[in-house]
Design a protein around this motif. Sequence first.
Motif, PDB file in Angstrom:
ATOM      1  N   ASP A  34     -11.730 -92.619  25.320  1.00  0.00           N
ATOM      2  CA  ASP A  34     -11.524 -92.643  26.765  1.00  0.00           C
ATOM      3  C   ASP A  34     -11.160 -94.051  27.232  1.00  0.00           C
ATOM      4  O   ASP A  34     -10.325 -94.211  28.132  1.00  0.00           O
ATOM      5  N   ARG A  35     -11.763 -95.058  26.639  1.00  0.00           N
ATOM      6  CA  ARG A  35     -11.405 -96.452  26.965  1.00  0.00           C
ATOM      7  C   ARG A  35      -9.932 -96.713  26.644  1.00  0.00           C
ATOM      8  O   ARG A  35      -9.205 -97.315  27.447  1.00  0.00           O
ATOM      9  N   VAL A  36      -9.485 -96.239  25.493  1.00  0.00           N
ATOM     10  CA  VAL A  36      -8.091 -96.414  25.105  1.00  0.00           C
ATOM     11  C   VAL A  36      -7.172 -95.665  26.071  1.00  0.00           C
ATOM     12  O   VAL A  36      -6.102 -96.158  26.439  1.00  0.00           O
ATOM     13  N   ASP A  37      -7.596 -94.488  26.505  1.00  0.00           N
ATOM     14  CA  ASP A  37      -6.811 -93.725  27.472  1.00  0.00           C
ATOM     15  C   ASP A  37      -6.633 -94.515  28.766  1.00  0.00           C
ATOM     16  O   ASP A  37      -5.547 -94.529  29.361  1.00  0.00           O
ATOM     17  N   GLU A  38      -7.696 -95.190  29.184  1.00  0.00           N
ATOM     18  CA  GLU A  38      -7.611 -96.018  30.389  1.00  0.00           C
ATOM     19  C   GLU A  38      -6.662 -97.193  30.183  1.00  0.00           C
ATOM     20  O   GLU A  38      -5.890 -97.545  31.083  1.00  0.00           O
ATOM     21  N   GLU A  39      -6.704 -97.809  29.002  1.00  0.00           N
ATOM     22  CA  GLU A  39      -5.778 -98.897  28.706  1.00  0.00           C
ATOM     23  C   GLU A  39      -4.335 -98.405  28.723  1.00  0.00           C
ATOM     24  O   GLU A  39      -3.438 -99.072  29.248  1.00  0.00           O
ATOM     25  N   ARG A  40      -4.093 -97.248  28.135  1.00  0.00           N
ATOM     26  CA  ARG A  40      -2.739 -96.678  28.152  1.00  0.00           C
ATOM     27  C   ARG A  40      -2.245 -96.480  29.579  1.00  0.00           C
ATOM     28  O   ARG A  40      -1.094 -96.755  29.898  1.00  0.00           O
ATOM     29  N   ALA A  41      -3.145 -95.964  30.425  1.00  0.00           N
ATOM     30  CA  ALA A  41      -2.758 -95.686  31.808  1.00  0.00           C
ATOM     31  C   ALA A  41      -2.351 -96.950  32.554  1.00  0.00           C
ATOM     32  O   ALA A  41      -1.574 -96.883  33.510  1.00  0.00           O
TER      33      ALA A  41
END
Length: 226
Positions: A34-41
């Motif tokens: 989920d942290r990586v998903d936030e970084e992608r966003a």
Amino acid sequence: MRPYVLSSVAVSIDGYIDDTSPDRLLLSNAADFDRVDEERAGCDAILIGAETMRRDNPHLLVNSPERRSSRVARGQSEFPLKITVTRSGKLDPALRFWHCGGAKLVYTTDAGAVVARESVGSLATVHALGSAIDFGSLLDDLGARGVRRLMVEGGGQMHTEFLSAGLVDEIQLAIAPLVVGNEGAPRFLHPANYPGGPTHRMHLEEVVQVGDVVVLRYLPTPTQRD
């Protein structure tokens, strides 16, 4: 202006990014994904090498609907631009990368562009960088396309190319509590001449525990980036 380059990777305690089994080794936990998903966003573009695409067959998306909606509200596309790099141009049009998300971009050589346009020319923009791939020129082209923040997600060859060329502004290194130990398994970085050599020390900006994973955030010093 060249984009800010974030190198994002999850590794085992012994420095591997995968094992040698046919299935992808999940190093991160749900909270770190989920942290990586936030970084992608928060990025304009996400980049992986063609070998990572072949090996992992990723979607490479922002998974959270709320984060995608926030991107649109900020005037951005719903999904970041998806980029792959290939010298040969040999790309499988059946892989997931091409059939989900938004725009796709392929960087390759002059010879590779002929091959890539035949296979994925209807699915992506193919851009030739010359007889060889120069990663500084790649960043120049992305800057001209309006990309201000680039997330490099793998694999080891891509991380090595950017870091050895002094083109990385930030490294986010998630360390998983396991040991791979497989001979021949892929590592985060390959042998190369890195700026400053083995005595060069990066700046440790932040340490965050995410469940059983620890995320180290390193900022390269000015000797690694003009």
